[in-house]
Design an enzyme around this catalytic site. Structure first.
Site, mmCIF file in Angstrom:
data_model
loop_
_atom_site.group_PDB
_atom_site.id
_atom_site.type_symbol
_atom_site.label_atom_id
_atom_site.label_comp_id
_atom_site.label_asym_id
_atom_site.label_seq_id
_atom_site.Cartn_x
_atom_site.Cartn_y
_atom_site.Cartn_z
ATOM 1 N N LYS A 28 0.843 -1.205 0.000
ATOM 2 C CA LYS A 28 0.000 0.000 0.000
ATOM 3 C C LYS A 28 0.877 1.252 0.000
ATOM 4 C CE LYS A 28 -3.867 -2.358 2.127
ATOM 5 N NZ LYS A 28 -4.598 -2.744 3.330
ATOM 6 N N GLN A 33 -4.764 -1.765 9.515
ATOM 7 C CA GLN A 33 -4.575 -3.076 8.890
ATOM 8 C C GLN A 33 -5.118 -4.177 9.806
ATOM 9 O OE1 GLN A 33 -3.241 -3.480 5.690
ATOM 10 N NE2 GLN A 33 -3.963 -5.560 5.970
ATOM 11 N N ASP A 84 -11.453 2.501 3.889
ATOM 12 C CA ASP A 84 -11.808 1.085 3.707
ATOM 13 C C ASP A 84 -13.324 0.912 3.626
ATOM 14 O OD1 ASP A 84 -9.523 -0.486 3.453
ATOM 15 O OD2 ASP A 84 -9.170 -0.585 5.615
#
Ligand code: NDP
Length: 281
Positions: free
Chosen positions: A52, A96, A119
């Protein structure tokens, strides 16, 4: 042989578009910024976070990593989230997952400002997706839709079957297909006659997490088969949920690797731009 939907090439095109937008925002004095929180030293998480960060750098997005030790407390983690919520130079925040077992991932997701929730896991964003009035879409299902759009595959009026009902993939995937007027069936581990249901599908999306789960006899000839799964096969190699022999039956197929996977990161970058633009207003 099925036509392969080249996720790598489509993701590259999306990333190029993102880069142009990031440059434009930078010219306007607002370089998009993404904060990535990672707790502990899970090797898979490390790989994802590094990918990422690299993708952000290539797209002209500033990323900041917050690598916290495995014994970080819930309070300490929430304090980091609060600090990032307040920072004007950070437009997207992601934590994460999975988190170490002593931490409550639901509370962490709930603490992230919905405006920075790139997200799209926050309940407010999930609700917006349900009613079809959203800012962010979760990256993997959004990536699947982008693959379909850029391959000129319309789902309107089609029978779409999604195998899997997770909050991250299966449920939002079904919702996005529904928003585009597909007739959607969601299958899961308690579904009866799963093979028969799958055989009706014009578009079959597999998000199960089991190598080779979708076999040729489950696929309608000519169907579009989207393989979301990322598994390790017996040989240690990456493979999806779809048996390679499905290639002989399907009309279109997303490969693993090189199908849905690259799209997930591309859509994260896109969401970061969206967040920066909406915070600019
Ligand atoms: P989850 O484990 O959260 O969900 C799996 C789903 O599959 C569940 O709904 C489960 O049903 C269903 N399932 C499991 N076994 C069966 C079965 N025998 N028959 C029917 N349904 C079954 O996984 P995720 O949704 O998070 O991920 C799915 C896959 O996608 C994984 O391989 C993951 O690695 C991959 N993935 C890939 C991404 C990418 O970027 N390409 C991103 C995210 C995930 P039930 O609810 O009844 O238990």
């Amino acid at each position: 042989m099925a036509i392969k939907i080249d996720g790598k090439a489509i993701a590259a095109a999306v990333r190029q578009e993102v880069r142009a937008e990031a440059e434009e925002l930078t010219r306007q004095g607002m370089t998009p910024g993404l904060a990535v929180i990672v707790v502990g030293d899970d090797p898979a998480s490390r790989v994802y976070v590094n990918n990422k960060k690299k993708a952000c750098a290539e797209a002209g997005i500033r990323s900041e990593e917050f690598a916290l030790p495995a014994d970080t407390t819930q309070e300490q983690l929430l304090a980091v989230v609060e600090e990032l919520n307040a920072r004007e130079d950070i437009h997207g925040i992601l934590c994460q997952l999975p988190l170490p077992k002593h931490l409550d991932d639901k509370a962490v997701i709930a603490a992230i400002s919905p405006k920075k929730d790139v997200d799209a896991f926050h309940a407010a964003n999930v609700g917006q997706i349900l009613i079809g009035d959203y800012t962010f879409l979760p990256c993997t299902p959004a990536g699947v839709m982008e693959l379909l759009h850029r391959t000129d595959i319309a789902v309107e009026g089609k029978q779409c079957v999604v195998i899997g009902r997770s909050n991250i993939v299966g449920k939002p995937m079904a919702m996005l297909l529904l928003h585009e007027n597909a007739t959607v069936t969601i299958c899961h581990s308690r579904t009866k006659n799963l093979e028969e249901i799958c055989r009706q599908a014009d578009v079959l999306v597999a998000a199960v997490g089991r190598a080779g789960f979708v076999t040729p006899d489950m696929v309608k000839p000519g169907a579009v088969v989207v393989d979301v799964g990322i598994n390790r096969g017996a040989d240690g190699k990456l493979c999806g949920d779809v048996d390679p022999a499905v290639d002989e039956v399907a009309g279109y197929l997303t490969p693993v690797p090189g199908g849905v996977g690259p799209m997930t990161i591309a859509m994260l970058l896109k969401n970061t731009i969206t967040a920066a633009r909406s915070l600019m207003k």
